[in-house]
Structure formats: C-alpha cells, structure tokens
Motif scaffolding. Structure first.
Motif, PDB file in Angstrom:
ATOM      1  N   GLY A  96       0.773  -1.237   0.000  1.00  0.00           N
ATOM      2  CA  GLY A  96       0.000   0.000   0.000  1.00  0.00           C
ATOM      3  C   GLY A  96       0.805   1.288   0.000  1.00  0.00           C
ATOM      4  N   ASN A  97       2.119   1.200  -0.145  1.00  0.00           N
ATOM      5  CA  ASN A  97       2.936   2.425  -0.172  1.00  0.00           C
ATOM      6  C   ASN A  97       3.058   2.901  -1.619  1.00  0.00           C
ATOM      7  N   HIS A  98       2.176   3.837  -1.986  1.00  0.00           N
ATOM      8  CA  HIS A  98       2.106   4.288  -3.379  1.00  0.00           C
ATOM      9  C   HIS A  98       3.411   4.941  -3.837  1.00  0.00           C
ATOM     10  N   ALA A  99       4.041   5.702  -2.958  1.00  0.00           N
ATOM     11  CA  ALA A  99       5.273   6.388  -3.338  1.00  0.00           C
ATOM     12  C   ALA A  99       6.366   5.379  -3.692  1.00  0.00           C
ATOM     13  N   LYS A 100       6.507   4.335  -2.869  1.00  0.00           N
ATOM     14  CA  LYS A 100       7.525   3.315  -3.144  1.00  0.00           C
ATOM     15  C   LYS A 100       7.181   2.508  -4.395  1.00  0.00           C
ATOM     16  N   ASN A 101       5.903   2.207  -4.585  1.00  0.00           N
ATOM     17  CA  ASN A 101       5.493   1.475  -5.785  1.00  0.00           C
ATOM     18  C   ASN A 101       5.816   2.267  -7.047  1.00  0.00           C
ATOM     19  N   ASN A 102       5.483   3.557  -7.033  1.00  0.00           N
ATOM     20  CA  ASN A 102       5.745   4.399  -8.199  1.00  0.00           C
ATOM     21  C   ASN A 102       7.237   4.572  -8.439  1.00  0.00           C
ATOM     22  N   ALA A 103       8.000   4.702  -7.358  1.00  0.00           N
ATOM     23  CA  ALA A 103       9.454   4.860  -7.495  1.00  0.00           C
ATOM     24  C   ALA A 103      10.070   3.622  -8.142  1.00  0.00           C
ATOM     25  N   ARG A 104       9.647   2.443  -7.705  1.00  0.00           N
ATOM     26  CA  ARG A 104      10.200   1.222  -8.312  1.00  0.00           C
ATOM     27  C   ARG A 104       9.788   1.117  -9.772  1.00  0.00           C
ATOM     28  N   LEU A 105       8.525   1.436 -10.072  1.00  0.00           N
ATOM     29  CA  LEU A 105       8.075   1.358 -11.458  1.00  0.00           C
ATOM     30  C   LEU A 105       8.888   2.292 -12.344  1.00  0.00           C
ATOM     31  N   LEU A 106       9.115   3.508 -11.886  1.00  0.00           N
ATOM     32  CA  LEU A 106       9.924   4.459 -12.662  1.00  0.00           C
ATOM     33  C   LEU A 106      11.330   3.913 -12.885  1.00  0.00           C
ATOM     34  N   ALA A 107      11.907   3.325 -11.856  1.00  0.00           N
ATOM     35  CA  ALA A 107      13.261   2.779 -11.977  1.00  0.00           C
ATOM     36  C   ALA A 107      13.291   1.611 -12.966  1.00  0.00           C
ATOM     37  N   GLU A 108      12.295   0.719 -12.880  1.00  0.00           N
ATOM     38  CA  GLU A 108      12.259  -0.444 -13.773  1.00  0.00           C
ATOM     39  C   GLU A 108      12.037  -0.034 -15.233  1.00  0.00           C
ATOM     40  N   MET A 109      11.338   1.086 -15.434  1.00  0.00           N
ATOM     41  CA  MET A 109      11.001   1.522 -16.791  1.00  0.00           C
ATOM     42  C   MET A 109      12.015   2.484 -17.387  1.00  0.00           C
ATOM     43  N   ALA A 110      13.022   2.862 -16.618  1.00  0.00           N
ATOM     44  CA  ALA A 110      14.018   3.828 -17.103  1.00  0.00           C
ATOM     45  C   ALA A 110      14.659   3.330 -18.404  1.00  0.00           C
ATOM     46  N   GLY A 111      14.588   4.157 -19.424  1.00  0.00           N
ATOM     47  CA  GLY A 111      15.219   3.833 -20.702  1.00  0.00           C
ATOM     48  C   GLY A 111      14.444   2.899 -21.602  1.00  0.00           C
ATOM     49  N   LYS A 112      13.278   2.432 -21.168  1.00  0.00           N
ATOM     50  CA  LYS A 112      12.502   1.494 -21.983  1.00  0.00           C
ATOM     51  C   LYS A 112      11.614   2.264 -22.967  1.00  0.00           C
ATOM     52  N   ALA A 113      11.680   1.848 -24.237  1.00  0.00           N
ATOM     53  CA  ALA A 113      10.906   2.533 -25.280  1.00  0.00           C
ATOM     54  C   ALA A 113       9.441   2.117 -25.256  1.00  0.00           C
ATOM     55  N   ASP A 114       9.176   0.843 -24.943  1.00  0.00           N
ATOM     56  CA  ASP A 114       7.794   0.354 -24.909  1.00  0.00           C
ATOM     57  C   ASP A 114       7.151   0.792 -23.605  1.00  0.00           C
ATOM     58  N   ARG A 115       6.203   1.728 -23.686  1.00  0.00           N
ATOM     59  CA  ARG A 115       5.546   2.267 -22.495  1.00  0.00           C
ATOM     60  C   ARG A 115       4.122   1.743 -22.343  1.00  0.00           C
ATOM     61  N   GLY A 116       3.751   0.759 -23.147  1.00  0.00           N
ATOM     62  CA  GLY A 116       2.382   0.235 -23.113  1.00  0.00           C
ATOM     63  C   GLY A 116       2.047  -0.421 -21.783  1.00  0.00           C
ATOM     64  N   ALA A 117       0.825  -0.188 -21.308  1.00  0.00           N
ATOM     65  CA  ALA A 117       0.385  -0.756 -20.037  1.00  0.00           C
ATOM     66  C   ALA A 117      -1.133  -0.741 -19.991  1.00  0.00           C
ATOM     67  N   ARG A 118      -1.662  -1.470 -19.018  1.00  0.00           N
ATOM     68  CA  ARG A 118      -3.112  -1.423 -18.813  1.00  0.00           C
ATOM     69  C   ARG A 118      -3.423  -1.638 -17.340  1.00  0.00           C
ATOM     70  N   PHE A 119      -4.489  -1.019 -16.912  1.00  0.00           N
ATOM     71  CA  PHE A 119      -5.067  -1.352 -15.620  1.00  0.00           C
ATOM     72  C   PHE A 119      -6.115  -2.430 -15.855  1.00  0.00           C
ATOM     73  N   ARG A 120      -6.079  -3.471 -15.028  1.00  0.00           N
ATOM     74  CA  ARG A 120      -7.065  -4.548 -15.146  1.00  0.00           C
ATOM     75  C   ARG A 120      -7.755  -4.743 -13.799  1.00  0.00           C
ATOM     76  N   CYS A 121      -9.042  -5.031 -13.861  1.00  0.00           N
ATOM     77  CA  CYS A 121      -9.828  -5.256 -12.651  1.00  0.00           C
ATOM     78  C   CYS A 121     -10.714  -6.478 -12.858  1.00  0.00           C
ATOM     79  N   THR A 122     -10.701  -7.368 -11.884  1.00  0.00           N
ATOM     80  CA  THR A 122     -11.626  -8.502 -11.875  1.00  0.00           C
ATOM     81  C   THR A 122     -12.481  -8.403 -10.620  1.00  0.00           C
ATOM     82  N   MET A 123     -13.791  -8.527 -10.790  1.00  0.00           N
ATOM     83  CA  MET A 123     -14.728  -8.451  -9.670  1.00  0.00           C
ATOM     84  C   MET A 123     -15.469  -9.771  -9.523  1.00  0.00           C
ATOM     85  N   VAL A 124     -15.735 -10.134  -8.274  1.00  0.00           N
ATOM     86  CA  VAL A 124     -16.504 -11.347  -7.977  1.00  0.00           C
ATOM     87  C   VAL A 124     -17.662 -10.972  -7.064  1.00  0.00           C
TER      88      VAL A 124
END
Length: 199
Positions: A96-124
């Motif tokens: 639940g730490n949004h700041a840390k999640n976003n920081a890691r995502l930015l680091a993992e995506m550094a220099g990557k040309a493919d920026r495609g992504a999607r939000f997915r939700c499944t409900m029951v």
C-alpha cells in the motif's frame, strides 16, 4: 419506505470503496469491510486477479448475509512481462505504499521505449460463501516518465489512458470513473444485479 438492499464491498481500502460507491448509484446501501471490525483479513494468496477476488468475496460472504462484491486489480506493464500485476500494491516492497510502488516502477522503466500498459480489474459477486458471478474490465494506455497530477491514487500519476494526453491523476475522478478498469467491470456488475430479484 423499504430499506435499500445492502452491497458489501470486501475491502478496507477507502479509495476503492468510494470509487465503487460513486459508480454504483442509489439502488444499494454500499458498505465496506470497515463496518465489520470483527472480519478477519483475507490473505490474498492467489496468482491471478480472479483467484484473489474470489478468495475475498467468498471469505467475507461466508460471514455475512447479502451480496458481497470484491475486486482485485492492478497494473500490467508490457515491457515488464505483465508485472507488477497481482503484486501491484506491494511492488515497492511495502504493502500500500504508493510512493515506493511508483518509485520502483519508474526505476524499472528507465530507458525502456515500450511504455504500453493497462489497468485490469476482476470483480466477484458472492452470496453465502460461494461465487455467483465474475466480471473483468481493462483500460489500455501508456506510462509517462515522471509523476503528473495530484488526484487519484496508486499508479494514477504515471498512467495516461488511451485517447487522452493527461494521466488519471490529472483527469479527475469524474473522467476516471467513467472509463477506468474498475468502472468497466462495475458496469457489468450493475447490469447483472439489475437483472436479479434483489433482496
């Protein structure tokens, strides 16, 4: 006047329950798990969104009467092989730490040309401890290289939905709720519930 039927959202995430409450309309009294302090935390041990949503819906509905709605959702990034996926809320190492999640995502995506992504939700939807139906929604988009906007939560400041040039965090709740992965799944939930004899 007859009381509204109750729809229990299997979450303690106030952002999530507020989004669902805003989208579900006035046919239900929408409450979440914070109204039931004795409910245990349901461990999300599944490896898919459906498995986790089912665990929560069935776990809560076995303890309370009425309809229970759960969701599991997250961000799938093409360049990361679909990660963070079901681990979206703990991607940065702390649940639940949004700041840390976003920081890691930015680091993992550094220099990557493919920026495609999607939000997915499944409900029951569940009753009496058993799944009744499940629904899924997704919204395609792309990731930006820095945080933009102060609205929303989670990865919203990094995600621009298809057809827009601003992030979910910049677009505001009304626009986000009209096209988000959660709203697309929830629209199917509403159609399903409207076809039932609700009590």
């Amino acid at each position: 006047m007859q009381p509204l039927p109750r729809l229990i959202i299997a979450t303690r995430n106030s952002h999530k329950s507020a989004e669902i409450r805003a989208m579900i309309g006035d046919r239900f009294e929408v409450v979440d798990a914070t109204a039931f302090p004795d409910f245990p935390e349901i461990e999300e041990t599944g490896t898919t969104f459906l498995e986790n949503a089912r665990l929560k819906a069935e776990g809560i509905s076995s303890r309370v009467a009425g309809w229970v709605l759960s969701d599991d959702s997250g961000l799938e990034v093409d360049a990361l092989g679909g990660a963070p996926g079901v681990w979206s809320s703990s991607f940065g190492g702390e649940e639940g730490n949004h700041a840390k999640n976003n920081a890691r995502l930015l680091a993992e995506m550094a220099g990557k040309a493919d920026r495609g992504a999607r939000f997915r939700c499944t409900m029951v939807l569940a009753r009496d401890g058993a799944e009744v139906a499940n629904f899924s929604g997704a919204v395609e988009g792309r990731l930006v290289e820095a945080l933009h906007g102060a609205g929303g939560f989670g990865y919203d400041p990094l995600f621009i939905p298809e057809g827009f040039d601003r992030t979910f965090a910049e677009l505001g709740d009304d626009i986000k709720n009209s096209l988000s992965h959660r709203s697309r799944a929830l629209q199917q939930v509403v159609v399903f519930l409207n076809a039932q004899e609700i009590k």
